[in-house]
Design an enzyme around this catalytic site. Structure first.
Site, mmCIF file in Angstrom:
data_model
loop_
_atom_site.group_PDB
_atom_site.id
_atom_site.type_symbol
_atom_site.label_atom_id
_atom_site.label_comp_id
_atom_site.label_asym_id
_atom_site.label_seq_id
_atom_site.Cartn_x
_atom_site.Cartn_y
_atom_site.Cartn_z
ATOM 1 N N LYS A 220 0.722 -0.968 -0.009
ATOM 2 C CA LYS A 220 0.136 0.018 -0.069
ATOM 3 C C LYS A 220 0.863 1.385 0.038
ATOM 4 O O LYS A 220 0.529 2.263 -0.827
ATOM 5 C CB LYS A 220 -0.872 -0.083 1.065
ATOM 6 C CG LYS A 220 -1.621 1.149 1.337
ATOM 7 C CD LYS A 220 -2.462 1.502 0.682
ATOM 8 C CE LYS A 220 -3.118 3.065 0.846
ATOM 9 N NZ LYS A 220 -3.778 3.548 -0.326
ATOM 10 N N CYS A 274 -3.581 10.908 1.662
ATOM 11 C CA CYS A 274 -2.581 9.752 1.401
ATOM 12 C C CYS A 274 -1.336 10.235 1.023
ATOM 13 O O CYS A 274 -0.357 9.720 1.596
ATOM 14 C CB CYS A 274 -3.513 8.732 0.603
ATOM 15 S SG CYS A 274 -4.759 8.012 1.444
HETATM 16 N N1 NAD Z 1 -9.435 9.072 2.420
HETATM 17 C C1 NAD Z 1 -8.843 8.346 1.345
HETATM 18 O O1 NAD Z 1 -8.857 8.587 0.178
HETATM 19 C C2 NAD Z 1 -8.259 7.138 1.767
HETATM 20 C C3 NAD Z 1 -7.791 6.220 0.616
HETATM 21 C C4 NAD Z 1 -6.902 5.107 1.085
HETATM 22 C C5 NAD Z 1 -6.691 4.725 2.521
HETATM 23 N N2 NAD Z 1 -6.933 5.624 3.435
HETATM 24 C C6 NAD Z 1 -6.524 5.388 4.990
HETATM 25 O O2 NAD Z 1 -7.798 4.998 5.554
HETATM 26 C C7 NAD Z 1 -7.780 5.351 6.777
HETATM 27 C C8 NAD Z 1 -9.103 6.405 7.283
HETATM 28 O O3 NAD Z 1 -9.052 7.442 6.330
HETATM 29 P P1 NAD Z 1 -10.265 8.426 6.159
HETATM 30 O O4 NAD Z 1 -9.881 9.450 4.923
HETATM 31 O O5 NAD Z 1 -11.347 7.572 6.043
HETATM 32 O O6 NAD Z 1 -10.078 9.228 7.692
HETATM 33 P P2 NAD Z 1 -11.314 10.173 8.202
HETATM 34 O O7 NAD Z 1 -10.591 11.133 9.112
HETATM 35 O O8 NAD Z 1 -12.129 10.765 7.275
HETATM 36 O O9 NAD Z 1 -12.212 9.246 8.885
HETATM 37 C C9 NAD Z 1 -11.791 8.500 10.289
HETATM 38 C C10 NAD Z 1 -12.777 8.598 11.313
HETATM 39 O O10 NAD Z 1 -12.504 7.828 12.274
HETATM 40 C C11 NAD Z 1 -13.067 8.331 13.777
HETATM 41 N N3 NAD Z 1 -12.226 7.958 14.646
HETATM 42 C C12 NAD Z 1 -10.865 8.237 15.182
HETATM 43 N N4 NAD Z 1 -10.579 7.487 16.189
HETATM 44 C C13 NAD Z 1 -11.491 6.755 16.461
HETATM 45 C C14 NAD Z 1 -11.729 5.826 17.604
HETATM 46 N N5 NAD Z 1 -10.843 5.230 18.209
HETATM 47 N N6 NAD Z 1 -12.778 4.804 17.406
HETATM 48 C C15 NAD Z 1 -13.974 5.222 16.573
HETATM 49 N N7 NAD Z 1 -13.784 6.180 15.588
HETATM 50 C C16 NAD Z 1 -12.532 6.733 15.685
HETATM 51 C C17 NAD Z 1 -12.908 9.804 13.245
HETATM 52 O O11 NAD Z 1 -13.754 10.456 14.259
HETATM 53 C C18 NAD Z 1 -13.241 9.958 12.039
HETATM 54 O O12 NAD Z 1 -14.742 10.036 11.582
HETATM 55 C C19 NAD Z 1 -6.319 6.218 6.976
HETATM 56 O O13 NAD Z 1 -5.426 5.462 7.496
HETATM 57 C C20 NAD Z 1 -6.051 6.657 5.377
HETATM 58 O O14 NAD Z 1 -4.659 6.799 5.428
HETATM 59 C C21 NAD Z 1 -7.699 7.008 3.253
#
Ligand code: NAD
Length: 434
Positions: A220, A274
């Site tokens: 990844k 990312c």
């Molecule tokens: N956004 C993208 O396009 C993308 C693409 C591939 C991978 N990712 C990876 O996916 C992961 C999530 O990214 P995202 O963009 O969805 O993040 P985000 O910030 O949009 O969402 C994360 C959510 O998790 C919640 N959260 C935090 N700690 C928590 C806990 N202990 N218990 C429950 N909820 C909790 C937050 O309140 C938030 O709503 C990251 O590691 C990111 O690198 C994101």
């Protein structure tokens, strides 16, 4: 404590399988919807009450094509419920962790992930599968398995199963890509890989590649680092083009006709959740220093500053005093067609110039809090800077816009204006002296 027998959709007793999705953001919410549509009972867990309340009322807190309709349907049919109460996750056959894994000072902050594991530890039953979808430094999934072992007294591969299933989707195409992208799945134990592959096969139509957890983590991170380093190369080519008076977009297009060359396109910088982060995650657990990946980051991080230099040069050429200048920035999102402003180079650019000019106005049709209309944002402006490649900005009539402006200065940070508009002082990343 119940012992759960893991199988897809229904357990041995014919009871619908329960999936807990932890973290309901850009990745977690669409994933929860997908599992709900595939027929599972899904319980979404987030620490933010407003997010949970919104989801339970059938309204999404993120912008993604198709999400409102899909969410509304699964909530109405009671296939997806959101909660802030860990207790409600009890009895889940699988936990899918999608919390953020941000950087702090270029070092990964895994506190959200650790907290998610702590929540799982409170409610996990024997036999459950725990999947980390969040992007993490190599070695993290194994560490999290050890943390869960120490909190519960369970053993991975015996009492619970843990795997990494990194998310490769792109905002704006999430629902298509969740189904049709190929996936990489790596378990801490072989049994974990097997169970996780089985679970994702229930809705993924792309290939699923099985491997171990650390290899999946590295794959990844390599994918995004590959893109970041290639964009840095394109940006360095663009900077070189300014030395030689070459239009880099034309040069790249022709170079890419070579059957084994595929140069990326340069711009104001690299944003999103990312790409600016994953190269640092990749390097973070290494025992020695590596140069290329870090240098690529530095080049990409320097691009907003380069665009600021183009702007100040153009203001000088146009006889506009910096301190008197009204500058309109078109686009705040890091990427065209989305509202995602995370790590957006447009924001860095605004920060860089705001103390040097009289006024910075922003207009982004996708992002709240910016000027309501384009006209409103550009009237009497001295310069316009394109910072996001929104489709709307590709169709603009510069002649009309020029009539509303006090000075006609246009800076293209995204390479979307193919012909410099007449009567404008025009500069763009990689446009050399054209
Ligand atoms: N956004 C993208 O396009 C993308 C693409 C591939 C991978 N990712 C990876 O996916 C992961 C999530 O990214 P995202 O963009 O969805 O993040 P985000 O910030 O949009 O969402 C994360 C959510 O998790 C919640 N959260 C935090 N700690 C928590 C806990 N202990 N218990 C429950 N909820 C909790 C937050 O309140 C938030 O709503 C990251 O590691 C990111 O690198 C994101």
């Amino acid at each position: 404590m119940r012992i759960l027998k893991f199988c897809v959709l229904f357990d041995k007793l014919g009871v619908r399988m329960k999936i807990a999705v932890i973290g309901l953001g850009y990745i977690g919410l669409p994933t929860a919807i997908m599992f709900a549509e595939a027929g599972y009972e899904v319980i979404g867990f987030d620490v933010k009450k407003d997010v949970v309340d919104r989801i339970n009322s059938g309204k999404a807190h993120i912008v993604e094509p198709g999400i409102e309709e899909k969410l509304n349907k699964v909530v109405k049919e009671e296939r997806l419920k959101a909660t802030t109460k860990v207790e409600k996750l009890r009895g889940a056959n699988a936990f899918i962790i999608c919390v953020q894994t941000p950087l702090e000072g270029n070092k990964p902050n895994l506190i959200y992930l650790e907290n998610a594991i702590r929540s799982v530890a409170e409610v996990i039953d024997r036999g459950a599968l725990v999947i980390i979808e969040s992007t993490v430094p190599p070695g993290t999934t194994i560490k999290m398995a050890k943390l869960l072992e120490s909190l519960t007294g369970f053993r991975e591969g015996v009492d619970f199963y843990m795997a990494h299933a990194p998310e490769r989707v792109m905002p704006g195409r999430i629902f298509y890509e969740l189904v049709y992208n190929s996936r990489v799945i790596g378990g801490v134990s072989e049994k974990a890989t097997e169970l996780a592959v089985k679970l994702y096969k229930s809705f993924v139509k792309g290939e699923i590649y099985a491997t171990d957890a650390t290899t999946a983590e590295m794959i990844k991170l390599m994918e995004n680092t590959y893109r970041d380093v290639n964009i840095a190369l394109a940006n360095e080519f663009a900077l070189l083009a300014h030395q030689y008076g070459v239009n880099i977009f034309e040069a790249i297009r022709i170079a890419n006709t070579h059957p084994r060359v595929n140069i990326h396109f340069p711009g104001i910088g690299v944003g999103g959740h990312c790409l600016p982060k994953d190269p640092y995650l990749l390097l973070s657990n290494a025992k020695k220093e590596f140069g290329l990946i870090r240098l690529a980051r530095k080049i990409n991080e320097s691009m907003p500053k380069f665009v600021a230099t183009l702007l100040f040069e153009a203001l000088e050429e146009g006889g506009v005093e910096e301190r008197e200048a009204v500058v309109t920035v078109l686009g705040l999102a890091y990427k065209g067609g989305t509202d995602d402003i995370r790590n957006s180079p447009a924001l860095t650019f605004v920060k860089l110039i705001r103390d040097r000019v009289l006024e910075v106005r922003t207009y982004d049709p996708y992002v709240g809090g910016t000027h309501k209309s384009l006209e409103d944002a550009i009237v009497e402006a001295d310069a316009v800077v394109i910072a996001t490649d929104h489709p709307e900005f590709k169709e603009l009539n510069w002649e009309e816009i020029g009539r509303l402006m006090r000075h006609k200065i246009l800076i293209d940070g995204r390479g979307i204006v193919s012909n410099p508009p007449k009567g404008f002082i025009f500069k763009g990343v990689g446009r050399g002296d054209v």
